[in-house]
Each structure stands twice: as C-alpha cells, then as structure tokens.
Design a protein around this motif. Structure first.
Motif, short mmCIF file in Angstrom:
data_model
loop_
_atom_site.label_atom_id
_atom_site.label_comp_id
_atom_site.label_asym_id
_atom_site.label_seq_id
_atom_site.Cartn_x
_atom_site.Cartn_y
_atom_site.Cartn_z
N CYS A 1 0.84 -1.20 0.00
CA CYS A 1 0.00 0.00 0.00
C CYS A 1 0.87 1.25 0.00
O CYS A 1 1.93 1.29 0.65
N THR B 1 -7.77 6.38 3.72
CA THR B 1 -6.96 7.53 3.33
C THR B 1 -6.55 7.40 1.87
O THR B 1 -6.76 6.38 1.23
N ASP C 1 -7.77 1.83 5.28
CA ASP C 1 -8.06 2.85 6.30
C ASP C 1 -8.79 4.05 5.73
O ASP C 1 -9.10 5.00 6.45
N HIS D 1 0.79 5.90 -0.32
CA HIS D 1 0.02 7.08 0.06
C HIS D 1 -0.09 8.04 -1.12
O HIS D 1 -0.14 9.27 -0.93
N ARG E 1 -6.95 1.92 -0.10
CA ARG E 1 -6.38 1.62 1.21
C ARG E 1 -7.50 1.23 2.17
O ARG E 1 -8.59 1.84 2.14
#
Length: 523
Positions: free
Chosen positions: A445, A504, A502, A447, A500
């Motif tokens: 993953c 985000t 979560d 960002h 993702r």
C-alpha cells in the motif's frame, strides 16, 4: 516412459486403420461367430449317437439271432414280425445257401418307409443341404448310399457276406435318399449257417442333430441381430459425437470460421461429454491466447514505433546541425530513445516467455516472509526506494506458499516499484502479509493519489502507463503490473488493485496465493 508406453500400446491396436464402427462390430460379433462355429462341432455329437446305436444294433441282432436259433419256422416268422413292429426295423432271414426265405416287410406291413425324393419340403431340402455342407467342412468320411438290391441273394450285401464267411456280427452304415442314416447288422443264426440281416432307419439321430443345430443357429442369429443393433447404437453414441468434435476442431484449426462453436454436449455426463467440454474450454483458451498474442504484437509495434521515430529524427538531424549545444541535446535524445527501446525489448521478451516458463517450472515451498524481508533489505541497500521507508508486517507463525522464488520475487519488486513511483518522498510504504483461510495475502500500500475504481482493471493491461508527472518520460514500459498479474495467475493466485483499507488516499495491490499445504495437494 509411461506416456510413451501408453502411446505405443494404442498404436499397436490391430485394425487401427479401420474406423470405430467396424471395430466395435468386429469385437462384438467375433465371439458370436465363434459360437456359431459350434454348429460344425455337432458332427461329433452325431458320431457319438451313431456309436451308441451301433452297440445297440449289435446287441439287438445277436439277441434276436439267439431267439430265432431255437424256434420253429412258424415261431421265427412270428418273431420277425413282432420284433420288426416293436423296434421299427426290417428283419430278413437267409438260409445256409444264402437264399432269402423270410422278410418281415413281406410277412406283414412295413414298420417304416424312406421318404420319396422330390416329396420333401423346402425345410427338409435345406436341412439335407446343410448336413452335406457341414460334412464337407469338417471332412467327414464319405458314407455309401443305401440302395435296395433287386437280388435276394445274401452276397448282395457285403456285411452279410462277411458275417457268413467269418461267422461274426457285422455292421454297415449307409445314407438313405433323405439323408438319414441306415444301419444294417448281419449276425449268424444257430449252427446251420443261417444269417439274420436287420435294417434300421435311425431317423431320430438325424432329427436330434438337426434340431440341436437349428436351435443353435436360431440363437446365434438372434444374438447376432441383437449384438449388431447394440453395436451400431454404441458406435453411434461414440462415433457421432467424436466426428462432430473432429469436424469442429478441424474448422478451428483451419481458421475458416472464427465463430465456430465446439459442441459441449451438456446432456452427456460420460467420458465423451467430459472430452467435449474439455476440448471446448481448450479451444476457448487458445482463442483467448491467440487474441492476446495478436493484440500484444500490435501493442509492441506501436510502443517501439514511437521511440524509433524519435531516434530516427534525432539521428537524421545530427547531420544537419552545427550548433554544439543542439547536437548534444540530439545525442541525449538518441541515447534516451536507445535505452527506452532496450528497456522495452527486455520487458517484452520477459512478458512473452513467462507463460512458457511457468508451464515447465517446478514449484517449491517458499517462505514468503523471508523472501519479502530479503527483497526489502536488498532494495534499501541499493537505495531503490527513493528514501521512502517500508514498514513490514507479517503473522507470527509465518506464511508459506508453493511457487518459483525468482518469479514471486519479481512480483513483489514490481509492486514496490509501482508504490515508490506514486508515493510522496516522505510517505511510508506498507508491505503486509496475512492469512485468509487457505490463502496467503501479500499487500503493498502507498500514500499516492490512489486508483479510481473504474481504472483498477486497466492498470494490469499491457503497455498501460499512467505515470506521475514528475517522473521522466519513458522510464517505464507499462508491462510491470501486467507481468506481475501473469505470474500470480500462473501460481493459481490473483493480483488485484484497490483502495487503502483505512480510507486515506493511496492504493493497495493485493497478491493472493494458495497456502503451501493446499497448493502442494492440488499439484
């Protein structure tokens, strides 16, 4: 070796040039034809009956001769009539000079009569013809015809003559005009030279043999008919679908009809149905691969054409440019295009041979945790992550899969390269290994900006390249994720793109592979 032996055994099948229908007929009819050959061996049964009848005729003649020896002439005539009627025989007495002096047929009504030639039915004529045919096939000894002599002298009958000369009982077999056996027995009577001649028409022997032969022939013909019908039915249920499959596969091979459908025979649940569905699935897979190769070739031509055009333009311009700075720029462009072409050729070469290599590869048990840890350490040592930290999370009990280490290493490397390309310089990359029932899940993953839901399948297409703006043009071939997905599928796994967990910003690439224990059992 086993496959070669099986192929050799199949190649050695007798009559392999024949189609299946005659082979099935031959195999099913051959035992019945051999059984039908038993018709000819009824001749031995006939011989046994005749041997028993010879013994009986000898005993009857000797007993009758003893009874006649001590009787008066009137009593002898009465005995000849009585015995002839009861035993259905003809009895004749000859004196010492060989002259006929008593005949049961002359003394009373004949006890039997031969069939007159020409009066028989077609069934009797056919039966007699079949008797002669069987005798000819089995090589039976010829039997003389029974012809009633016009002479009343004893020497007209060879068996009677021998009995008079030897003073012993003699037997002679002859054939009547209707094909039935006639047994003549000559026996001496008393001590004064008289002789007895008995004649029996053993019709019952012929009738028994013919009845047994007729029953056997009828049974064999009925069995042949049933076996032929069943063989043809079996051949049709086997040959017809096989012929349909052969014709369909031939049309597929010739490529004359792109939309030709290989019959799947869904109503059949036997081996032929399984074969039809397997061939249909195989044909569909081959078509997909052919289509993929065609598209891949077209994509390869398109991707290589662009850098080649740029390289050609730069090389042609060099001869006309005098400005050193401009020549240096053109040289840099040409060098960049050469590196880009070299990278494309290398990636294309690897992508094209993955399927072939994986089909021949031998899988082994791989500790996915240890493999991932080694990849992370190697990348950090070579500064391949651009300074981005990689966090690694894995289950305490470890995780093992079956596969080819160097290929799974390539998948993880490609996933990390992709994450590095899209992650901010200070953002971490998470590599997580987890277990889900019978699968091992490896997720990478980042960002970055993430992947829109509608584009998550496109990222795995060959030559699909949606790179960050800050990344130099031509640094990637667009084959990395496509190669990774191909390797995953060759390991009976999947590779999917998602968001993702979560919530985000960022993307997650998840590789799912069968657990080592389950994968080893399946393979």
């Amino acid at each position: 070796m086993a496959a070669d032996s099986g192929a050799a055994a199949l190649a050695f099948v007798p009559g392999r040039r024949l189609s299946l229908t005659p082979r099935i007929l031959i195999i099913n009819l051959l035992p019945l034809l051999l059984l039908g050959g038993g018709v000819f061996y009824l001749d031995s049964y006939r011989k046994q009956l005749l041997d028993e009848r010879y013994k009986l005729a000898r005993v009857e003649a000797q007993i009758t001769a003893e009874a006649l020896a001590g009787a008066s002439r009137e009593r002898q005539e009465a005995l000849l009539i009585q015995i002839g009627k009861e035993q259905k025989m003809r009895l004749r007495m000859f004196d010492a000079q060989g002259r006929l002096w008593a005949d049961s047929f002359a003394l009373d009504e004949p006890s039997f009569a031969f069939d007159t030639p020409g009066d028989e039915t077609w069934q009797e004529n056919f039966a007699r013809w079949l008797d002669r045919a069987v005798d000819a096939i089995v090589g039976a000894d010829p039997i003389p015809n029974y012809i009633e002599s016009e002479s009343t002298d004893a020497d007209a009958w060879p068996e009677l003559k021998r009995a008079r000369e030897d003073n012993l009982t003699r037997i002679q077999l002859r054939d009547a005009s209707d094909g039935t056996p006639v047994i003549n027995t000559a026996a001496p009577v008393g001590l004064k030279g008289a002789t007895l001649l008995t004649t029996r028409n053993a019709v019952d022997i012929t009738l028994e043999v013919r009845e047994a032969r007729g029953t056997l022939i009828s049974a064999v013909l009925l069995a042949l008919l049933m076996s032929t019908l069943l063989s043809l039915y079996m051949a049709r249920t086997i040959v017809t679908p096989l012929r349909l499959l052969a014709n369909a596969t031939t049309r597929v091979r010739q490529g004359r009809d792109r939309q030709v459908e290989v019959p799947r025979l869904p109503a059949r649940h036997d081996e032929i149905g399984q074969l039809a569905r397997a061939i249909s699935d195989m044909t569909a897979t081959l078509r997909q691969r052919i289509d993929a190769v065609e598209h891949f070739a077209a994509d390869v031509a398109h991707e290589i054409k662009n850098p080649l055009a740029s390289l050609r333009s730069a090389v042609e311009s060099l001869a006309r440019v005098e400005d050193p700075d401009l020549r240096r720029q053109l040289n840099d462009i040409a060098a960049h295009d050469v590196r880009r072409i070299d990278r494309l050729v290398s990636e294309i070469s690897e992508a094209s041979r993955i399927d072939a290599e994986m089909s021949r590869a031998t899988f082994e048990s791989i500790d996915l945790v240890a493999l991932s840890d080694n990849i992370i350490r190697r990348r950090e040592a070579r500064d391949l992550n651009g300074g981005r930290p990689i966090s690694f999370t894995y289950p305490r009990g470890g995780a093992s899969v079956m596969g080819v280490p160097i290929r799974l290493e390539r998948v993880i490397d490609n996933l990390l390269d992709n994450a590095v390309s899209f992650s901010p310089s200070d953002a971490p990359i998470e590599l997580t290994i987890d277990r889900d029932e019978a699968r091992v899940l490896l997720s990478v993953c980042d960002h970055g900006p993430g992947i829109p839901e509608g584009a998550r399948e496109k990222v795995f297409r060959r030559f699909h390249s949606d790179r960050p703006e800050e990344e130099g043009f031509g640094q990637h071939s667009g084959l990395g994720l496509a190669i990774a997905q191909t390797i995953a599928e060759a390991h009976d796994g999947t590779l999917l793109a998602g968001a993702r967990p979560d919530g985000t910003s960022g993307a997650c690439m998840t590789l799912a592979l069968p657990d080592a224990a389950g994968a080893a059992t399946r393979r």
